[in-house]
Design a protein around this motif. Sequence first.
Motif, PDB file in Angstrom:
ATOM      1  N   ILE A  64     -36.356  55.740  21.072  1.00 31.33           N
ATOM      2  CA  ILE A  64     -35.748  55.245  21.278  1.00 31.33           C
ATOM      3  C   ILE A  64     -35.609  53.838  20.146  1.00 31.33           C
ATOM      4  O   ILE A  64     -34.213  53.762  19.880  1.00 31.33           O
ATOM      5  CB  ILE A  64     -34.977  54.965  21.998  1.00 31.33           C
ATOM      6  N   HIS A  65     -36.669  53.329  20.032  1.00 35.11           N
ATOM      7  CA  HIS A  65     -37.097  52.449  19.783  1.00 35.11           C
ATOM      8  C   HIS A  65     -36.389  51.624  18.517  1.00 35.11           C
ATOM      9  O   HIS A  65     -35.865  50.467  17.958  1.00 35.11           O
ATOM     10  CB  HIS A  65     -38.680  52.030  19.160  1.00 35.11           C
ATOM     11  N   TRP A  66     -36.233  52.403  17.348  1.00 37.60           N
ATOM     12  CA  TRP A  66     -35.653  52.371  16.140  1.00 37.60           C
ATOM     13  C   TRP A  66     -34.080  51.501  16.629  1.00 37.60           C
ATOM     14  O   TRP A  66     -33.707  50.647  15.511  1.00 37.60           O
ATOM     15  CB  TRP A  66     -36.369  53.175  14.452  1.00 37.60           C
ATOM     16  N   GLN A 126     -27.763  53.228  19.192  1.00 36.52           N
ATOM     17  CA  GLN A 126     -27.787  53.858  20.044  1.00 36.52           C
ATOM     18  C   GLN A 126     -27.035  55.347  19.933  1.00 36.52           C
ATOM     19  O   GLN A 126     -27.966  55.706  20.695  1.00 36.52           O
ATOM     20  CB  GLN A 126     -28.526  52.597  21.106  1.00 36.52           C
ATOM     21  N   VAL A 127     -25.857  54.771  20.250  1.00 32.29           N
ATOM     22  CA  VAL A 127     -25.334  55.487  20.415  1.00 32.29           C
ATOM     23  C   VAL A 127     -25.060  56.806  19.671  1.00 32.29           C
ATOM     24  O   VAL A 127     -25.094  58.020  19.935  1.00 32.29           O
ATOM     25  CB  VAL A 127     -23.326  55.388  20.022  1.00 32.29           C
ATOM     26  N   ALA A 128     -25.190  56.519  18.309  1.00 37.73           N
ATOM     27  CA  ALA A 128     -25.304  57.656  17.119  1.00 37.73           C
ATOM     28  C   ALA A 128     -26.947  58.084  17.189  1.00 37.73           C
ATOM     29  O   ALA A 128     -26.641  59.711  16.800  1.00 37.73           O
ATOM     30  CB  ALA A 128     -25.586  56.673  15.101  1.00 37.73           C
ATOM     31  N   TRP A 129     -28.115  57.844  17.447  1.00 29.07           N
ATOM     32  CA  TRP A 129     -29.580  57.606  17.329  1.00 29.07           C
ATOM     33  C   TRP A 129     -29.221  59.403  19.219  1.00 29.07           C
ATOM     34  O   TRP A 129     -29.965  60.078  18.462  1.00 29.07           O
ATOM     35  CB  TRP A 129     -30.154  56.838  18.575  1.00 29.07           C
ATOM     36  N   ARG A 130     -28.499  58.837  20.296  1.00 27.18           N
ATOM     37  CA  ARG A 130     -28.646  60.029  20.872  1.00 27.18           C
ATOM     38  C   ARG A 130     -27.863  61.282  20.402  1.00 27.18           C
ATOM     39  O   ARG A 130     -28.597  62.260  20.730  1.00 27.18           O
ATOM     40  CB  ARG A 130     -27.729  59.517  21.938  1.00 27.18           C
ATOM     41  N   GLN A 131     -26.781  61.012  19.584  1.00 28.22           N
ATOM     42  CA  GLN A 131     -25.994  62.018  19.347  1.00 28.22           C
ATOM     43  C   GLN A 131     -26.816  62.714  18.458  1.00 28.22           C
ATOM     44  O   GLN A 131     -26.872  64.132  18.145  1.00 28.22           O
ATOM     45  CB  GLN A 131     -24.286  61.702  18.220  1.00 28.22           C
ATOM     46  N   ALA A 132     -27.521  62.093  17.596  1.00 29.43           N
ATOM     47  CA  ALA A 132     -28.569  62.854  16.708  1.00 29.43           C
ATOM     48  C   ALA A 132     -29.713  62.940  17.338  1.00 29.43           C
ATOM     49  O   ALA A 132     -30.133  64.334  16.444  1.00 29.43           O
ATOM     50  CB  ALA A 132     -28.900  61.248  14.970  1.00 29.43           C
ATOM     51  N   LYS A 133     -30.416  63.173  17.240  1.00 30.24           N
ATOM     52  CA  LYS A 133     -31.389  63.754  18.794  1.00 30.24           C
ATOM     53  C   LYS A 133     -30.819  64.477  19.362  1.00 30.24           C
ATOM     54  O   LYS A 133     -31.533  65.698  18.671  1.00 30.24           O
ATOM     55  CB  LYS A 133     -32.260  62.395  20.385  1.00 30.24           C
ATOM     56  N   ARG A 157     -27.087  61.386  10.840  1.00 33.45           N
ATOM     57  CA  ARG A 157     -26.175  60.984  11.331  1.00 33.45           C
ATOM     58  C   ARG A 157     -26.066  59.322  12.282  1.00 33.45           C
ATOM     59  O   ARG A 157     -25.992  58.992  11.986  1.00 33.45           O
ATOM     60  CB  ARG A 157     -25.926  61.979  13.188  1.00 33.45           C
ATOM     61  N   PHE A 158     -28.123  59.239  12.008  1.00 36.91           N
ATOM     62  CA  PHE A 158     -28.632  58.117  12.440  1.00 36.91           C
ATOM     63  C   PHE A 158     -28.472  57.754  11.878  1.00 36.91           C
ATOM     64  O   PHE A 158     -28.927  56.022  11.027  1.00 36.91           O
ATOM     65  CB  PHE A 158     -29.739  59.066  13.269  1.00 36.91           C
ATOM     66  N   ALA A 159     -28.790  57.631   9.856  1.00 41.30           N
ATOM     67  CA  ALA A 159     -29.619  57.788   8.458  1.00 41.30           C
ATOM     68  C   ALA A 159     -28.763  56.181   7.975  1.00 41.30           C
ATOM     69  O   ALA A 159     -29.813  55.512   8.106  1.00 41.30           O
ATOM     70  CB  ALA A 159     -29.426  58.683   7.302  1.00 41.30           C
ATOM     71  N   PRO A 160     -27.675  56.076   8.556  1.00 36.54           N
ATOM     72  CA  PRO A 160     -26.733  54.601   8.004  1.00 36.54           C
ATOM     73  C   PRO A 160     -26.906  53.687   8.878  1.00 36.54           C
ATOM     74  O   PRO A 160     -27.272  52.645   8.521  1.00 36.54           O
ATOM     75  CB  PRO A 160     -25.002  55.180   8.003  1.00 36.54           C
ATOM     76  N   TYR A 161     -26.943  54.284  10.169  1.00 34.60           N
ATOM     77  CA  TYR A 161     -27.077  53.406  10.849  1.00 34.60           C
ATOM     78  C   TYR A 161     -28.541  52.635  11.154  1.00 34.60           C
ATOM     79  O   TYR A 161     -29.265  51.091  11.166  1.00 34.60           O
ATOM     80  CB  TYR A 161     -27.098  53.150  12.391  1.00 34.60           C
ATOM     81  N   LEU A 162     -29.646  53.870  10.705  1.00 31.04           N
ATOM     82  CA  LEU A 162     -31.346  52.615  10.434  1.00 31.04           C
ATOM     83  C   LEU A 162     -30.881  51.898   9.211  1.00 31.04           C
ATOM     84  O   LEU A 162     -31.585  50.720   8.895  1.00 31.04           O
ATOM     85  CB  LEU A 162     -32.486  54.208  10.135  1.00 31.04           C
TER      86      LEU A 162
END
Length: 512
Positions: free
Chosen positions: A418-420, A125-132, A139-144
Amino acid sequence: MTAERWEQYASDAFQNLFREVQRFTRYVYILHLLSWDQETYMPPGGTEARARQISTLASLVHQEASSPRIGELLAQAEADAQAQGWPPDSDGMGFLREFRRRYDRMTKVPVEWVRAFTQLTSEAQVAWRQAKAESNFARFAPYLKRIVDMKREYAQFFAPYDHIYDPLLDEFEPGMKTAEVQAVFDRLREVQVPLIQTIRERPQVSDEVLYRPFPVDKQRAFVREVLAHIGFDFHRGRVDESAHPFTTSFSINDVRLTIRTAERDFFRQALYSGLHEMGHGLYVQGVDPAYEETPLMGGASLGVHESQSRLWENLVGRSRAFVHWLLPRLQAAFPGTIDDVDVETLYRAINRVEPSYIRIEADEVTYNLHIMLRFELEVALLEGRLQVEDLPQAWNERMQAYLGLTPPDDAHGVLQDIHWSQGALGYFPTYTLGNVMSVQIWERMAQDIPDVDAKMQAGQFQDVLAWLQEHVYRPGAKFPPKDLLRRVTGQALNPEPYLAYLRRKFGEIYGF
Ligand code: ZN
């Protein structure tokens, strides 16, 4: 009197289990209170302490509720129920069925997996916020990627299954299969994509009236008045404000809704999201009081819940009859703001169709396409047909195919929700299932209340509410969602009534 309903079951195991489950359920509703406060009134400084409080209490509930002793009590209670021949549609059987479903979910998934996934999603979620914020999917891809891998692992805990996505879907819509959702979505796509194309070619509808300034204090008062008039019980509920509107409850007798207010976006943010959340709230307030502090108090599924929020928001709130009733009240509450507006203008404005990149801003006609796109991509990721790094391109191709738009960047595309990042794969389809069910339920109700439009136009909503309470709300989670739908409508899930409704309503508005 409500205690007697449960005391009639002559099984010591059941009675012991019942008391234990009441205790866990109380914890769960204390968790709801902590989260509600976090989203509404908590000062930002409370964030870290609150996160610790929530995670401590949540793991306590999980530990106690999934203990082997509870499993033994449950198995013994099920054996007693069978030996004593409890009727299949009794409260006791509903309780055992619903608690069994939850117990199996809790115990089939290893604690280590849950811990690792919780850790992963909080980082994601932290990475998603930054990526967005940077519109940078990489930036979010490795987490997803790790979330998808872990969800594939999660599915294995529920093997065998027909489809790897089934166990994910089942968490939110019990008993629903991926193949069934695909069949319904295929049919919706076949009709809705050309429908949107037809509407785009028609003269546009003006919605200028929606963005006039409405003082926010008066918005708050007006929304409360409308909700109280329809039947939301303020003795057993409240309306507050939060960044994202939601509904939660601490009891059947304490239901909390939130709205958002913005001076120049009264209708969408405050009024219609208020009607939406009220639908969720009326459902909870309408559950059988005997189900308080049991697994039956929450409603049949997310899809059924959404059918009720959509029903009040769209089938009631966006109907011409409702606008007839609403307009003079608006004009009285906001003098000088919309005196020049007539019923047709307001009705067309609140039903304007306009494809957009953003799901949460979508209208009734385009909304399902946003959901379909997410569902198809989730399924492809789980099946391994699509790789996470190819997701932005796959997203944009589908946006173009379904809505004729290409997002300007990933923040307005694949990164918007945010859901994913929270690990909620399998959740989105419940929105569309809710839309489909809402019209099936509405049409069955209209057979019993043939003058429903005249009643709404006169501001009489009590018959609609009473019908829904009796047929949909009162049973809570006693029946699986598919059984409930069949009991209420006499039918299985069927997209045709919904599609006919869209064509009729928007064909008239857009003249085709
Ligand atoms: Zn909702």
